[in-house]
Design an enzyme around this catalytic site. Sequence first.
Site, PDB file in Angstrom:
ATOM      1  N   ASN A   1      -6.805   1.522   2.510  1.00 52.05           N
ATOM      2  CA  ASN A   1      -7.567   2.575   2.824  1.00 52.05           C
ATOM      3  C   ASN A   1      -7.132   3.797   1.974  1.00 52.05           C
ATOM      4  OD1 ASN A   1      -8.817   1.332   4.685  1.00 52.05           O
ATOM      5  ND2 ASN A   1      -7.769   1.880   6.392  1.00 52.05           N
TER       6      ASN A   1
ATOM      7  N   TYR B   1      -7.440  -9.472  10.253  1.00 53.56           N
ATOM      8  CA  TYR B   1      -6.145  -9.310  11.031  1.00 53.56           C
ATOM      9  C   TYR B   1      -6.409 -10.047  12.504  1.00 53.56           C
ATOM     10  CZ  TYR B   1      -4.686  -5.998   7.293  1.00 53.56           C
ATOM     11  OH  TYR B   1      -4.433  -5.712   6.277  1.00 53.56           O
TER      12      TYR B   1
ATOM     13  N   GLU C   1      -6.500  -9.528   2.248  1.00 50.50           N
ATOM     14  CA  GLU C   1      -5.737  -8.944   3.348  1.00 50.50           C
ATOM     15  C   GLU C   1      -5.969  -9.892   4.514  1.00 50.50           C
ATOM     16  OE1 GLU C   1      -6.316  -5.024   4.762  1.00 50.50           O
ATOM     17  OE2 GLU C   1      -6.761  -4.288   2.769  1.00 50.50           O
TER      18      GLU C   1
ATOM     19  N   ASN D   1     -12.414  -0.608  -1.582  1.00 52.84           N
ATOM     20  CA  ASN D   1     -11.656  -1.162  -0.667  1.00 52.84           C
ATOM     21  C   ASN D   1     -12.465  -0.915   0.712  1.00 52.84           C
ATOM     22  OD1 ASN D   1      -9.023  -2.228   1.007  1.00 52.84           O
ATOM     23  ND2 ASN D   1      -9.352  -0.438   1.951  1.00 52.84           N
ATOM     24  N   GLU D   2     -12.976  -2.104   1.365  1.00 50.66           N
ATOM     25  CA  GLU D   2     -13.493  -1.980   2.540  1.00 50.66           C
ATOM     26  C   GLU D   2     -14.659  -0.849   2.785  1.00 50.66           C
ATOM     27  OE1 GLU D   2     -10.676  -1.831   5.818  1.00 50.66           O
ATOM     28  OE2 GLU D   2     -10.009  -3.936   5.686  1.00 50.66           O
TER      29      GLU D   2
ATOM     30  N   GLU E   1       0.869  -1.165  -0.018  1.00 48.36           N
ATOM     31  CA  GLU E   1      -0.057   0.058  -0.031  1.00 48.36           C
ATOM     32  C   GLU E   1       0.780   1.259  -0.045  1.00 48.36           C
ATOM     33  OE1 GLU E   1      -3.121  -0.101   2.884  1.00 48.36           O
ATOM     34  OE2 GLU E   1      -3.792   1.808   2.628  1.00 48.36           O
TER      35      GLU E   1
ATOM     36  N   GLN F   1       1.256  -6.823   4.806  1.00 50.23           N
ATOM     37  CA  GLN F   1       1.515  -6.630   3.608  1.00 50.23           C
ATOM     38  C   GLN F   1       2.797  -6.972   3.590  1.00 50.23           C
ATOM     39  OE1 GLN F   1       1.096  -2.171   2.906  1.00 50.23           O
ATOM     40  NE2 GLN F   1      -1.303  -2.257   3.944  1.00 50.23           N
TER      41      GLN F   1
HETATM   42  O1  AHR Z   1      -3.254  -3.037   5.679  1.00 48.08           O
HETATM   43  C1  AHR Z   1      -3.625  -2.081   6.528  1.00 48.08           C
HETATM   44  C2  AHR Z   1      -5.273  -1.697   6.244  1.00 48.08           C
HETATM   45  O2  AHR Z   1      -6.055  -2.528   6.834  1.00 48.08           O
HETATM   46  C3  AHR Z   1      -5.650  -1.467   4.800  1.00 48.08           C
HETATM   47  O3  AHR Z   1      -5.414  -0.053   4.381  1.00 48.08           O
HETATM   48  C4  AHR Z   1      -7.320  -1.504   4.841  1.00 48.08           C
HETATM   49  O4  AHR Z   1      -7.881  -1.887   3.939  1.00 48.08           O
HETATM   50  C5  AHR Z   1      -7.273  -2.377   6.278  1.00 48.08           C
HETATM   51  O5  AHR Z   1      -8.002  -1.870   7.196  1.00 48.08           O
END
Ligand code: AHR
Length: 549
Positions: A106, A278, A329, A206-207, A61, A386
């Site tokens: 983001n 995550y 992700e 994205n999200e 990113e 990432q």
């Molecule tokens: O990977 C970090 C952030 O986590 C990304 O920008 C977003 O898509 C997610 O919330």
Amino acid sequence: MKSVSRRQFLKKATQAGMAVAAGAAANRFAIAQGRTTTRVVIDSERQIATIDHNLFGSFLEQLGRAIYEGIYEPGSKFADSNGFRTDVMREIRDLGVPIIRWPGGNFVSGYHWLDGVGPKNKRPAVLDKAWDTLETNQFGTDEFITWAHTVGTEPLFGLNFGTGTAEDAAALVEYCNVAKGTKWSELRRTNGYDQPHNVKYWCVGNEMDGPWQIGHMPASEYGLKATDAARQMRAIDPTIKLIACGSSGPFMPTYIEWDRTVLEECYDLVDGISLHHYWGNTEETGGNSQVYMAMNLAMDRQIQEIAAVCDTVRAQKRSGKELFLSFDEWNVWYRARGGDFADGHGKAAPHLLEEPYNLEDALLVGGLANSLIRHSNRVKVACLAQLVNVIAPIATNDDGILRHTIYYPYAWALKYARGRALSIEPEGPGYEVATLGVPIERGGLPLPGFGQVGYVDVTATLDTEAKTTTLFLFNRDLERPQDVEIVWHDLTPTGVHTFMTMTGADLKAGNTFADPKRVTPQTLENPKVGARMTLQLPARSYSVLSLAL
Ligand code: AHR
């Protein structure tokens, strides 16, 4: 399920070990009462799927030091004539990362791709509002494509669905994929890129379910915009693969509902849907590492749930098309979050989200790789989030590269998870994880527990071309080694290519630039090969056993 407060959870977890099973098990593991050995029967005919080339992709990113100081640093002693760090390129090429998502995350929801193309001295420096960072735009679409070709990876482009329009998205497809003769393809050629970039995979936003996202919108609105954009993009290039923006994760109050509503609008126009998650040894696990070791089962469950939503909408629509899942992700991330970890204070290339990783994180990442392998029939794209500096297996400084602990299980997945995934159902001893705590992440909702969890989590792959079969073995038992018996139904291994493990006395130990080899793989003694094999897995370990056939 009744929600449990963090205090209640901690009390239960410490007083009674793990409470009595309640949650749905996403777990293809049979707990065998009284058994001390985990038994695995492997039948080469019982195959799940061919593992997609893109199952172990990654993500870069425009955030923190992922791009600037990570892969692009013209002032570095490692820089080539493009300003790309050659040490990082070598590392990523050697890893063999098949696909890399870019430029966000983001970040993408406020990104104007036109700011990042053309002569570098004419590109504007802008404030990225997602991470409060100065974006110099010295690295943009054409640089990413050039870099991706050089490291031998495929680009997965994210689209701005926050401040960007459907027309902007289609213009970027035209810029990248049309050979010549149109407004945007000619701009690319003027910028020095005669040949089209041929970007095949696109994340349609994205999200967008998240209130933190620039341009966050209701599901139906997103679904309509995705439909419109997809139509325009496909008019430019009908061969592209489009990934609808799915829910940001099971902690979201709108989890499942978001995905269903979105797909009701755009099912026919997209090819896949995204999943994000995550993990951390934090509120959810009550800081209990034994619970943390079970968290890859949350990935199994999420995959099954999102696949179920896709299939429900498919049935409603009487569609013949099955969507693939893009787990674009996934990683451990819980320390370097929020506050100054996520705020660049208007500076360029700030140190953001630089998560330090330890042994237990590496074990869980191994477990998560197992979950992806056993769902390779449905998950066709996935990205460790990432790749460099930002929540990443690789860190850089002026003098070189550091491999964090999570680098190793990821590298093993890339190297050994080849061919077909085999369907196996181990039987053996285990423990119970009945409840989980409330994730603090963005005020999320609690997940149910997993019930019975096997100590040993195993997946297997079969590569007939390379005449190799590989087992990925995760011993969740933090106290004791675990014995494994492998019964080969119709194959007989003839030799050991490799038997390595990640383990150690200190679950919290990690690697730093000062002490870069504190947690690295160790070679295990080769087992005797044959139709019936026995292994002993060290306590708290993740191992790879690759065998010749
Ligand atoms: O990977 C970090 C952030 O986590 C990304 O920008 C977003 O898509 C997610 O919330």
